[in-house]
Design an enzyme around this catalytic site. Structure first.
Site, mmCIF file in Angstrom:
data_model
loop_
_atom_site.group_PDB
_atom_site.id
_atom_site.type_symbol
_atom_site.label_atom_id
_atom_site.label_comp_id
_atom_site.label_asym_id
_atom_site.label_seq_id
_atom_site.Cartn_x
_atom_site.Cartn_y
_atom_site.Cartn_z
ATOM 1 N N HIS A 1 0.886 -1.133 0.153
ATOM 2 C CA HIS A 1 0.223 -0.058 -0.134
ATOM 3 C C HIS A 1 0.776 1.330 -0.014
ATOM 4 O O HIS A 1 0.665 2.197 0.841
ATOM 5 C CB HIS A 1 -0.984 0.037 0.984
ATOM 6 C CG HIS A 1 -0.540 -0.149 2.552
ATOM 7 N ND1 HIS A 1 0.278 0.646 2.825
ATOM 8 C CD2 HIS A 1 -1.423 -1.044 3.444
ATOM 9 C CE1 HIS A 1 0.192 -0.023 4.330
ATOM 10 N NE2 HIS A 1 -0.472 -0.809 4.689
ATOM 11 N N HIS B 1 -5.427 -8.028 14.687
ATOM 12 C CA HIS B 1 -5.603 -6.815 14.088
ATOM 13 C C HIS B 1 -6.440 -7.316 12.689
ATOM 14 O O HIS B 1 -5.661 -7.939 12.000
ATOM 15 C CB HIS B 1 -4.014 -6.051 13.849
ATOM 16 C CG HIS B 1 -3.997 -4.872 12.973
ATOM 17 N ND1 HIS B 1 -4.886 -4.154 12.575
ATOM 18 C CD2 HIS B 1 -2.906 -4.793 12.090
ATOM 19 C CE1 HIS B 1 -4.439 -3.287 11.947
ATOM 20 N NE2 HIS B 1 -3.184 -3.694 11.403
ATOM 21 N N GLU C 1 -6.371 -5.703 9.587
ATOM 22 C CA GLU C 1 -5.975 -5.282 8.279
ATOM 23 C C GLU C 1 -5.598 -6.590 7.564
ATOM 24 O O GLU C 1 -5.038 -7.549 7.857
ATOM 25 C CB GLU C 1 -4.662 -4.538 8.511
ATOM 26 C CG GLU C 1 -4.359 -3.611 7.174
ATOM 27 C CD GLU C 1 -3.112 -2.864 7.400
ATOM 28 O OE1 GLU C 1 -2.691 -2.546 8.521
ATOM 29 O OE2 GLU C 1 -2.982 -2.178 6.407
ATOM 30 N N ASP D 1 -3.480 -7.858 5.642
ATOM 31 C CA ASP D 1 -2.328 -8.391 5.688
ATOM 32 C C ASP D 1 -2.260 -9.533 6.805
ATOM 33 O O ASP D 1 -1.228 -10.454 6.683
ATOM 34 C CB ASP D 1 -1.044 -7.619 5.675
ATOM 35 C CG ASP D 1 -0.862 -6.559 6.656
ATOM 36 O OD1 ASP D 1 -2.134 -6.087 6.987
ATOM 37 O OD2 ASP D 1 0.089 -5.995 7.350
ATOM 38 N N HIS E 1 -1.692 -0.697 14.586
ATOM 39 C CA HIS E 1 -1.546 0.314 13.717
ATOM 40 C C HIS E 1 -2.867 1.153 13.546
ATOM 41 O O HIS E 1 -3.115 1.988 12.912
ATOM 42 C CB HIS E 1 -0.727 0.308 12.685
ATOM 43 C CG HIS E 1 -0.805 0.397 11.460
ATOM 44 N ND1 HIS E 1 -1.097 -0.387 10.252
ATOM 45 C CD2 HIS E 1 -0.932 1.489 10.910
ATOM 46 C CE1 HIS E 1 -1.251 -0.018 9.278
ATOM 47 N NE2 HIS E 1 -1.316 1.328 9.518
ATOM 48 N N ASP F 1 2.093 -5.495 14.598
ATOM 49 C CA ASP F 1 2.743 -4.700 13.714
ATOM 50 C C ASP F 1 3.981 -4.074 14.358
ATOM 51 O O ASP F 1 4.893 -3.885 13.966
ATOM 52 C CB ASP F 1 1.729 -3.455 13.165
ATOM 53 C CG ASP F 1 1.012 -3.948 11.980
ATOM 54 O OD1 ASP F 1 1.321 -4.785 11.461
ATOM 55 O OD2 ASP F 1 0.011 -3.256 11.723
ATOM 56 N N TYR G 1 10.250 0.753 8.998
ATOM 57 C CA TYR G 1 8.824 0.605 9.219
ATOM 58 C C TYR G 1 8.197 1.370 9.912
ATOM 59 O O TYR G 1 7.149 1.911 9.972
ATOM 60 C CB TYR G 1 8.920 -0.917 9.750
ATOM 61 C CG TYR G 1 7.684 -1.458 10.101
ATOM 62 C CD1 TYR G 1 7.044 -2.375 8.904
ATOM 63 C CD2 TYR G 1 6.892 -1.556 11.064
ATOM 64 C CE1 TYR G 1 5.893 -3.203 9.298
ATOM 65 C CE2 TYR G 1 5.705 -1.938 11.309
ATOM 66 C CZ TYR G 1 5.114 -2.790 10.326
ATOM 67 O OH TYR G 1 3.973 -3.304 10.483
ATOM 68 N N HIS H 1 5.445 -8.988 11.131
ATOM 69 C CA HIS H 1 6.370 -8.833 9.987
ATOM 70 C C HIS H 1 7.717 -8.921 10.437
ATOM 71 O O HIS H 1 8.249 -8.328 11.419
ATOM 72 C CB HIS H 1 6.094 -7.257 9.353
ATOM 73 C CG HIS H 1 4.759 -7.061 8.928
ATOM 74 N ND1 HIS H 1 4.289 -7.579 8.001
ATOM 75 C CD2 HIS H 1 3.759 -6.441 9.580
ATOM 76 C CE1 HIS H 1 2.833 -7.232 7.625
ATOM 77 N NE2 HIS H 1 2.754 -6.196 8.637
HETATM 78 FE FE1 FEO Z 1 -1.413 -2.825 10.025
HETATM 79 FE FE2 FEO Z 1 0.528 -5.404 9.241
HETATM 80 O O1 FEO Z 1 -0.963 -4.465 9.267
#
Ligand code: FEO
Length: 396
Positions: free
Chosen positions: A24, A78, A80, A82, A146, A165, A193, A224
């Site tokens: 993104h 979370h 999101e 991903d 996040h 995250d 990051y 991640h």
């Molecule tokens: Fe806020 Fe890795 O997603």
């Protein structure tokens, strides 16, 4: 990539996205990882899923360790995509599982996933614990680290923090752990990051970090990048510095140019700013990724942003950078703007307005030069560079 054991009964079962180069709009030059963790105990739990396109990999990884029908819980920290993207595939394969998440995550998951009405949700809140048998998980909501739903989980028996995250890096590597990569490189990736994802939320990060103090942290398992097991202290210290965006004796000069007039001003500022003890970062905005520039901006004391006028505005890439940086909310910076013009001003003036808009303390009027800079213009720019250097040194 095989699964990786983290602690007895705790395994990494995520996926590596080696070739992704855009996340993104984040330039992922080193790919990305979507970490998911499987805990096997009297109750078996999957902690987070992966991006939807890696659902097969995730399911294969889980299946190599546990029959899918034995999965009791899926913890979604979370929503999101991903991390929650593969949830529909996981729930189709494991319909007996209960999704653990907070109310906000459930609301977002129901919006993203048409099949969510078929799923069994169990909401958890901050401070609540779930016994898995020999081990347990305590949930801590960390809103805006996040998204508003973000949550981390702590396993006290093993000293594991599943941090989602937080503490992540967009970094695909053959080793799952921090001691399998070069530390300075990892810390830089973690910094990139942080600057690009976490920086606007520094206050909630600080609050979350305070909540971790006193916990035994043997390993930090983000969603991640690598798992921190050898360098837990280093990444915690780095976050302490970043969340207050502690300024270094550092200057960022970023510019665009058409026919080298603004470039000459930038060079003169650089010449003036170069001094013992000052770290000057010099970026042509069409030759460096925004991610790297804003990472430098995060801990710089002062900025100089420059552009020629194009249709009474800064050039488009500079407009984009300034807009991006504004959204990341850098704090406590000083700076100036510069640029050339032909018949109508707008480059330096537009940069100046954008810096003011992001609450940078402006140290002088824009250096705005018609056509080619004269020797006197270059001296003005060099003097501005010396002014920036003095500001930077005052941080040392
Ligand atoms: Fe806020 Fe890795 O997603």
């Amino acid at each position: 990539m095989p699964t990786a054991n983290i602690a007895p009964g705790v395994d990494w079962v995520g996926a590596l996205d080696w070739t992704v180069r855009d996340f993104h709009s984040f330039s992922t030059f080193e790919g990305a990882t979507y970490n998911a963790y499987l805990v096997q105990d009297q109750k078996n739990i999957l902690i987070d899923t992966v991006k939807e396109s890696f659902a097969d990999t995730l399911l294969q990884h889980i299946s190599s360790l546990l029959s899918l029908e034995r999965l009791d819980y899926v913890l979604c920290q979370h929503a999101e995509p991903d991390h929650g993207g593969a949830l529909a595939r996981v729930m189709a394969a494991c319909p007996q599982a209960t999704i653990l998440c907070n109310r906000k995550t459930e609301e977002i998951l129901r919006s993203y996933h048409p099949t969510a009405n078929n799923w069994r949700f169990q909401n958890v809140t901050s401070g609540e614990s779930l016994s898995l048998g020999k081990r347990s998980l305590t949930f801590v909501e960390v809103p805006m680290v996040h998204w508003p739903d973000s949550m981390v989980s702590y396993m006290p028996e093993e000293g594991l923090l599943f941090s989602n995250d937080a503490f992540g890096q967009h970094y695909a590597s053959s080793g799952r752990f921090d001691d399998q990569s070069e530390l300075n490189h990892l810390l830089y990736e973690a910094k990139v990051y942080y600057a690009n994802i976490v920086m606007p939320f520094s206050a909630p990060v600080a609050k979350a970090l305070n909540g971790l103090s006193g916990l035994k942290l043997n390993q930090i398992c983000p969603s991640h990048g690598v798992i921190w097991r050898k360098h837990v202290a280093e990444i915690l210290t780095a976050y302490q510095d970043w969340h207050v965006t502690r300024a270094q004796a550092k200057i960022v000069i970023a510019y665009d140019t058409m026919w080298e007039s603004t470039a000459r001003l930038a060079q003169a500022i650089l010449d003036g700013a170069t001094a013992d003890g000052v770290n000057v970062k010099f970026h042509h905005v069409r030759k460096t990724s925004f991610n790297d520039i804003v990472t430098d901006c995060m801990d710089a004391a002062a900025y100089a942003f420059g552009s020629p006028a194009m249709n009474v505005l800064p050039m488009p890439t500079m407009v984009g950078l300034l807009s991006y940086l504004k959204g990341l909310k850098p704090l406590n910076k000083k700076g100036l703007a510069f640029g050339s013009y032909g018949w109508s001003r707008g480059g330096a003036e537009g940069c100046d307005a954008a810096l003011r808009d992001m609450r940078v303390e402006i140290i002088r009027e824009p250096i705005s030069v018609k056509w080619r800079p004269k020797a006197s213009d270059l001296e003005t720019a060099a003097a501005a560079g010396r002014q920036l250097a003095a500001i930077a040194l005052s941080q040392a």
